[in-house]
Design a protein around this motif. Structure first.
Motif, PDB file in Angstrom:
ATOM      1  N   ASN A  64       0.817  -1.210   0.000  1.00 16.47           N
ATOM      2  CA  ASN A  64       0.000   0.000   0.000  1.00 16.47           C
ATOM      3  C   ASN A  64       0.854   1.264   0.000  1.00 16.47           C
ATOM      4  O   ASN A  64       0.531   2.246  -0.678  1.00 16.47           O
ATOM      5  N   GLN A  65       1.969   1.244   0.741  1.00 17.79           N
ATOM      6  CA  GLN A  65       2.837   2.416   0.777  1.00 17.79           C
ATOM      7  C   GLN A  65       3.453   2.683  -0.587  1.00 17.79           C
ATOM      8  O   GLN A  65       3.557   3.838  -1.029  1.00 17.79           O
ATOM      9  N   SER A  93      -1.943 -11.633  -3.114  1.00 15.36           N
ATOM     10  CA  SER A  93      -3.354 -11.656  -3.519  1.00 15.36           C
ATOM     11  C   SER A  93      -3.583 -12.659  -4.640  1.00 15.36           C
ATOM     12  O   SER A  93      -4.687 -13.179  -4.807  1.00 15.36           O
ATOM     13  N   ALA A  94      -2.519 -12.912  -5.414  1.00 12.14           N
ATOM     14  CA  ALA A  94      -2.610 -13.883  -6.510  1.00 12.14           C
ATOM     15  C   ALA A  94      -1.206 -14.296  -6.915  1.00 12.14           C
ATOM     16  O   ALA A  94      -0.254 -13.523  -6.775  1.00 12.14           O
ATOM     17  N   ILE A  95      -1.069 -15.519  -7.417  1.00 13.89           N
ATOM     18  CA  ILE A  95       0.196 -16.032  -7.922  1.00 13.89           C
ATOM     19  C   ILE A  95       0.003 -16.365  -9.395  1.00 13.89           C
ATOM     20  O   ILE A  95      -0.865 -17.170  -9.739  1.00 13.89           O
ATOM     21  N   GLY A 109      -3.436  -3.341  -2.948  1.00 13.95           N
ATOM     22  CA  GLY A 109      -3.484  -2.218  -2.023  1.00 13.95           C
ATOM     23  C   GLY A 109      -4.935  -1.825  -1.829  1.00 13.95           C
ATOM     24  O   GLY A 109      -5.844  -2.634  -2.045  1.00 13.95           O
ATOM     25  N   GLU A 110      -5.158  -0.585  -1.481  1.00 13.86           N
ATOM     26  CA  GLU A 110      -6.523  -0.101  -1.295  1.00 13.86           C
ATOM     27  C   GLU A 110      -7.133   0.332  -2.634  1.00 13.86           C
ATOM     28  O   GLU A 110      -6.420   0.626  -3.589  1.00 13.86           O
ATOM     29  N   SER A 113      -6.214  -1.216  -6.218  1.00 15.69           N
ATOM     30  CA  SER A 113      -4.867  -1.021  -6.741  1.00 15.69           C
ATOM     31  C   SER A 113      -4.007  -2.244  -6.409  1.00 15.69           C
ATOM     32  O   SER A 113      -4.355  -3.048  -5.551  1.00 15.69           O
ATOM     33  N   ALA A 114      -2.864  -2.386  -7.086  1.00 16.25           N
ATOM     34  CA  ALA A 114      -2.011  -3.556  -6.860  1.00 16.25           C
ATOM     35  C   ALA A 114      -0.576  -3.266  -7.282  1.00 16.25           C
ATOM     36  O   ALA A 114      -0.301  -2.338  -8.059  1.00 16.25           O
ATOM     37  N   ILE A 115       0.353  -4.057  -6.748  1.00 15.85           N
ATOM     38  CA  ILE A 115       1.739  -4.050  -7.198  1.00 15.85           C
ATOM     39  C   ILE A 115       2.062  -5.444  -7.724  1.00 15.85           C
ATOM     40  O   ILE A 115       1.363  -6.419  -7.432  1.00 15.85           O
ATOM     41  N   TYR A 116       3.146  -5.531  -8.496  1.00 18.66           N
ATOM     42  CA  TYR A 116       3.513  -6.786  -9.147  1.00 18.66           C
ATOM     43  C   TYR A 116       4.972  -7.106  -8.838  1.00 18.66           C
ATOM     44  O   TYR A 116       5.871  -6.304  -9.090  1.00 18.66           O
ATOM     45  N   LEU A 117       5.170  -8.289  -8.272  1.00 20.36           N
ATOM     46  CA  LEU A 117       6.498  -8.726  -7.851  1.00 20.36           C
ATOM     47  C   LEU A 117       6.959  -9.866  -8.755  1.00 20.36           C
ATOM     48  O   LEU A 117       6.353 -10.943  -8.748  1.00 20.36           O
TER      49      LEU A 117
END
Length: 255
Positions: A64-65, A93-95, A109-110, A113-117
């Motif tokens: 989220n940050q 949240s998902a693989i 995130g909130e 929204s999302a990030i991708y690793l």
């Protein structure tokens, strides 16, 4: 590790970098023992969230940050994260996998929204992750893509730290060789610290880990006289390659 962190600042300064000399130990075995104790102690503290040399060049964040930072200002966030080391603790949240078969972990995130690793190459341990798994990764920032912030070359923080420790110890084992050169400021700081207090640290660290820890604790509380005396001696020596260490990074590069 406060002594190492203070000396790390000194090692990063142009004054130290321009006057540093090759710090050959009188007793290589003593240096090896001190290095292993120091790096094991430092890495354990870092992984537990404590103050550590290793963490000085790694930005800590959450999904989220990271999202909020990029929403607020992409340019400032790129300066903070892009191409640098980032430690992220979050929940998967998902693989998924990309076209090349690399594992991609999505962390929400909130507000949808999302990030991708993106995993570092193929990591068999990644296959055991699932939705809801707690993630503790060290990655490299890759900036903002169409879907959201992206972190690449991710691996478990414990495994990344293990690689750093092994690389520093392996190279420091060569400190007595004529062609030796430090590969990072962290390594240089360990050398410098050991050289200042070698008459105390060498025998103690060769005796046992508990004695190494005890004497290292005493060194932490040193009033600075020995450090000042040795620094003065160092400054008297005209280094043959005084620019040698100016471009060192805090940590050695890990592939």
């Amino acid at each position: 590790m406060k002594k190492l962190i203070v000396l790390l600042v000194l090692a990063s300064s142009s004054v130290f970098a321009q006057n540093v000399v090759t710090l050959k130990p009188a007793n290589q075995a003593g240096l090896n023992a001190f290095s292993r104790f120091s790096m094991d102690d430092d890495s354990a503290a870092y992984l537990k969230g404590g103050e550590a040399v290793i963490g000085q060049s790694i930005v800590d964040t959450t999904a989220n940050q990271l999202i909020v930072d990029y929403q607020n200002n992409e340019l400032v966030s790129d300066e903070k994260y892009k191409d640098g080391l980032v430690r992220i603790k979050t929940v998967a949240s998902a693989i998924k996998s990309d076209s090349s078969g690399r594992t991609v972990i999505v962390a929400n995130g909130e507000n949808n929204s999302a990030i991708y690793l993106y995993a570092n190459k193929k990591d068999d341990k990644m296959q055991y992750l699932k939705k809801g798994s707690e993630i503790d990764f060290i990655c490299y920032g890759e900036g903002l893509k169409s879907n959201g912030p992206v972190l690449g070359r991710c691996e478990f923080s414990s495994e990344f730290v293990e690689k750093v420790v092994k690389k520093i110890n392996k190279n420091i084992d060569r400190a007595s060789e004529n062609n030796y050169a430090p590969q990072s400021l962290t390594e240089l700081t360990i050398l410098y610290t050991y050289k200042i207090y070698e008459h105390r640290l060498g025998p103690a660290c060769l005796k046992s880990r508990s004695e190494c820890k005890r004497v290292s604790g005493l060194v932490e509380d040193d009033n600075g006289k020995e450090q000042s005396d040795y620094s003065a001696k160092v400054m008297e020596i005209v280094a043959k390659n005084k620019q040698q260490y100016q471009d060192l990074l805090l940590l050695p590069e890990i592939n």
